[in-house]
Design a protein around this motif. Structure first.
Motif, PDB file in Angstrom:
ATOM      1  N   VAL A 169       0.844  -1.211  -0.115  1.00 39.75           N
ATOM      2  CA  VAL A 169      -0.083  -0.006  -0.131  1.00 39.75           C
ATOM      3  C   VAL A 169       0.697   1.263   0.039  1.00 39.75           C
ATOM      4  O   VAL A 169       1.134   1.324   0.390  1.00 39.75           O
ATOM      5  CB  VAL A 169      -1.115   0.203   1.492  1.00 39.75           C
ATOM      6  CG1 VAL A 169      -2.014   1.353   0.974  1.00 39.75           C
ATOM      7  CG2 VAL A 169      -1.565  -1.410   0.788  1.00 39.75           C
ATOM      8  N   VAL A 170       0.386   2.046  -1.037  1.00 38.83           N
ATOM      9  CA  VAL A 170       1.570   3.687  -1.232  1.00 38.83           C
ATOM     10  C   VAL A 170       0.248   4.902  -1.271  1.00 38.83           C
ATOM     11  O   VAL A 170      -0.649   4.216  -1.869  1.00 38.83           O
ATOM     12  CB  VAL A 170       2.264   3.573  -2.667  1.00 38.83           C
ATOM     13  CG1 VAL A 170       3.480   4.560  -2.488  1.00 38.83           C
ATOM     14  CG2 VAL A 170       2.811   1.992  -3.000  1.00 38.83           C
ATOM     15  N   SER A 171       0.345   4.961  -0.152  1.00 36.09           N
ATOM     16  CA  SER A 171      -0.440   6.322   0.266  1.00 36.09           C
ATOM     17  C   SER A 171       0.482   7.720   0.461  1.00 36.09           C
ATOM     18  O   SER A 171       1.373   7.860   1.089  1.00 36.09           O
ATOM     19  CB  SER A 171      -0.983   6.107   1.305  1.00 36.09           C
ATOM     20  OG  SER A 171      -1.888   7.358   1.663  1.00 36.09           O
TER      21      SER A 171
ATOM     22  N   LEU B 276       2.153  -7.544   4.203  1.00 32.35           N
ATOM     23  CA  LEU B 276       1.778  -6.542   2.890  1.00 32.35           C
ATOM     24  C   LEU B 276       2.701  -5.302   3.427  1.00 32.35           C
ATOM     25  O   LEU B 276       3.380  -5.306   4.786  1.00 32.35           O
ATOM     26  CB  LEU B 276       0.486  -6.051   4.184  1.00 32.35           C
ATOM     27  CG  LEU B 276      -0.244  -5.000   3.592  1.00 32.35           C
ATOM     28  CD1 LEU B 276      -0.805  -5.220   1.232  1.00 32.35           C
ATOM     29  CD2 LEU B 276      -1.817  -4.715   4.321  1.00 32.35           C
ATOM     30  N   ARG B 277       3.711  -4.890   2.459  1.00 25.30           N
ATOM     31  CA  ARG B 277       4.108  -3.717   2.970  1.00 25.30           C
ATOM     32  C   ARG B 277       3.744  -2.192   2.442  1.00 25.30           C
ATOM     33  O   ARG B 277       3.099  -2.176   1.593  1.00 25.30           O
ATOM     34  CB  ARG B 277       6.215  -3.595   1.794  1.00 25.30           C
ATOM     35  CG  ARG B 277       6.135  -5.227   1.640  1.00 25.30           C
ATOM     36  CD  ARG B 277       6.685  -5.671   0.826  1.00 25.30           C
ATOM     37  NE  ARG B 277       7.736  -4.202   0.810  1.00 25.30           N
ATOM     38  CZ  ARG B 277       8.854  -4.543   0.163  1.00 25.30           C
ATOM     39  NH1 ARG B 277       9.129  -6.184  -0.475  1.00 25.30           N
ATOM     40  NH2 ARG B 277      10.219  -3.715   0.253  1.00 25.30           N
ATOM     41  N   LEU B 278       4.371  -1.823   3.651  1.00 28.97           N
ATOM     42  CA  LEU B 278       3.293  -0.117   3.498  1.00 28.97           C
ATOM     43  C   LEU B 278       4.388   0.648   3.246  1.00 28.97           C
ATOM     44  O   LEU B 278       5.513   1.410   4.240  1.00 28.97           O
ATOM     45  CB  LEU B 278       2.744   0.151   4.857  1.00 28.97           C
ATOM     46  CG  LEU B 278       1.945  -1.044   4.926  1.00 28.97           C
ATOM     47  CD1 LEU B 278       1.239  -0.748   6.945  1.00 28.97           C
ATOM     48  CD2 LEU B 278       0.765  -1.080   4.742  1.00 28.97           C
ATOM     49  N   PHE B 279       3.534   1.777   2.610  1.00 29.89           N
ATOM     50  CA  PHE B 279       5.395   2.913   2.054  1.00 29.89           C
ATOM     51  C   PHE B 279       3.599   4.765   2.642  1.00 29.89           C
ATOM     52  O   PHE B 279       2.698   4.380   1.838  1.00 29.89           O
ATOM     53  CB  PHE B 279       4.963   3.024   1.111  1.00 29.89           C
ATOM     54  CG  PHE B 279       6.028   2.194   0.610  1.00 29.89           C
ATOM     55  CD1 PHE B 279       7.946   1.983   0.473  1.00 29.89           C
ATOM     56  CD2 PHE B 279       6.025   0.614   0.438  1.00 29.89           C
ATOM     57  CE1 PHE B 279       8.303   1.587   0.297  1.00 29.89           C
ATOM     58  CE2 PHE B 279       6.559  -0.350  -0.133  1.00 29.89           C
ATOM     59  CZ  PHE B 279       8.228  -0.207  -0.092  1.00 29.89           C
ATOM     60  N   GLY B 280       4.046   4.598   3.735  1.00 29.76           N
ATOM     61  CA  GLY B 280       3.432   5.877   3.615  1.00 29.76           C
ATOM     62  C   GLY B 280       3.867   7.503   3.263  1.00 29.76           C
ATOM     63  O   GLY B 280       5.018   7.456   3.094  1.00 29.76           O
ATOM     64  N   LEU B 281       3.697   8.990   3.087  1.00 30.91           N
ATOM     65  CA  LEU B 281       3.875   9.858   3.204  1.00 30.91           C
ATOM     66  C   LEU B 281       4.558   9.679   1.228  1.00 30.91           C
ATOM     67  O   LEU B 281       5.659  10.459   1.493  1.00 30.91           O
ATOM     68  CB  LEU B 281       4.841  10.894   4.008  1.00 30.91           C
ATOM     69  CG  LEU B 281       4.302  11.158   5.057  1.00 30.91           C
ATOM     70  CD1 LEU B 281       5.729  11.385   6.311  1.00 30.91           C
ATOM     71  CD2 LEU B 281       3.099  11.561   5.544  1.00 30.91           C
ATOM     72  N   TYR B 282       3.604   9.374   0.372  1.00 24.14           N
ATOM     73  CA  TYR B 282       4.489   9.265  -0.943  1.00 24.14           C
ATOM     74  C   TYR B 282       5.758   8.173  -0.920  1.00 24.14           C
ATOM     75  O   TYR B 282       6.321   8.689  -1.998  1.00 24.14           O
ATOM     76  CB  TYR B 282       4.437  10.272  -1.409  1.00 24.14           C
ATOM     77  CG  TYR B 282       3.297  11.051  -1.840  1.00 24.14           C
ATOM     78  CD1 TYR B 282       1.971  10.610  -2.785  1.00 24.14           C
ATOM     79  CD2 TYR B 282       2.819  12.166  -0.302  1.00 24.14           C
ATOM     80  CE1 TYR B 282       0.864  11.635  -2.620  1.00 24.14           C
ATOM     81  CE2 TYR B 282       1.377  12.409  -1.152  1.00 24.14           C
ATOM     82  CZ  TYR B 282       0.531  12.248  -2.071  1.00 24.14           C
ATOM     83  OH  TYR B 282      -0.702  13.512  -1.697  1.00 24.14           O
TER      84      TYR B 282
END
Ligand SMILES: [Mg+2]
Length: 264
Positions: free
Chosen positions: A61-63, A80-86
């Motif tokens: 998820v890229v948010s 699940l891999r998580l990416f914040g702040l673009y």
């Protein structure tokens, strides 16, 4: 549209362990709500993503949201891999957050600009996002011109850059990553890369898919066609889902096919 759906499913099933499924959060996995603090993934969405993360090479998820928000809504992320702040923040497998570019020297400036924006905008929402500042006119559309004018002025005066998002503008330090940076990074060793988005910020991810396609990868551009989805995103998509619910159905079908082929 149906052939787009079938084509997308086949592409992702062709070599599952070399397939990546990346998605935006708001408007894609979660319905858009007026108060962004209340957004939640659709019931079943987290479960299907976790299931797919065991069936595909990469699920992420890229948010534009902070990683802390994604962790709160999707934890524990397991595979699940998580990416914040673009992409500025990455959640490590142990749940801690890694900041990938040194931006602390901008903190004071961002705080000062947030204060100024709050003083000068009557109804717009000023959201401090750790390493950026978002000015929203959702709920006060008449304020869009005032927000645009102020955001431009603040950017010019501070050296921060502007990024368009859904009913908002974001001020962020120069050199900040975008969603395309994350797509390029995760696409290494993948033969097929699918990306789901609904917003202007997702165009950078589609740009990265275009490059991967030119390099010989199979790519699937999926747009979630909410009322506010930009025309350009819909035009460039290989497949459009009407809403997060239709995306959930697509992902369930994908998981079914991957499980069947694993057993068979
Ligand atoms: Mg979105």
């Amino acid at each position: 549209l149906n052939s787009g759906r079938e084509g997308a499913l086949r592409a992702l099933c062709a070599a599952p362990h070399h397939s990546a499924l990346l998605s935006d959060f708001d408007g894609s996995l979660a319905e858009i709500v007026t108060d962004p603090a209340l957004a939640r993934p659709l019931p079943g969405m987290r479960e299907i993503l976790l299931r797919l993360s065991g069936l595909l090479g990469v699920v992420a998820v890229v948010s534009g949201r902070p990683a802390s928000f994604l962790l709160d809504r999707l934890a524990p992320p397991e595979g699940l891999r998580l990416f914040g702040l673009y992409g500025l923040e990455r959640v490590r497998p142990d749940g801690t957050v890694e900041l990938r570019v040194e931006l602390d020297r901008y903190l004071e400036l961002l705080e000062r600009l947030a204060e100024e924006a709050r003083e000068r905008l009557a109804f717009a929402v000023v959201e401090e996002k750790e390493y950026s500042l978002a000015l929203h006119w959702r709920g006060a559309p008449e304020e869009e011109p005032a927000v645009r004018e102020l955001a431009t002025e603040l950017a010019l005066g501070s050296g921060l850059v502007l990024r368009e998002a859904k009913m908002s503008l974001e001020l962020l330090p120069p050199g900040s990553p975008d969603k395309g940076s994350v797509v390029r990074e995760l696409a290494a060793k993948m033969r097929c890369v699918a990306y789901v988005g609904d917003d202007l910020g997702d165009l950078a991810a589609f740009d990265a898919l275009d490059e991967l396609e030119a390099g010989g990868s199979t790519v699937v551009r999926i747009a979630v066609a909410g009322a506010e989805a930009p025309d350009e995103l819909l035009r460039r998509a290989d497949l459009a889902c009407a809403d997060p619910g239709e995306l959930l159905e697509l992902l369930e079908e994908l998981a079914r096919r991957l499980s069947d082929s694993q057993e068979g």
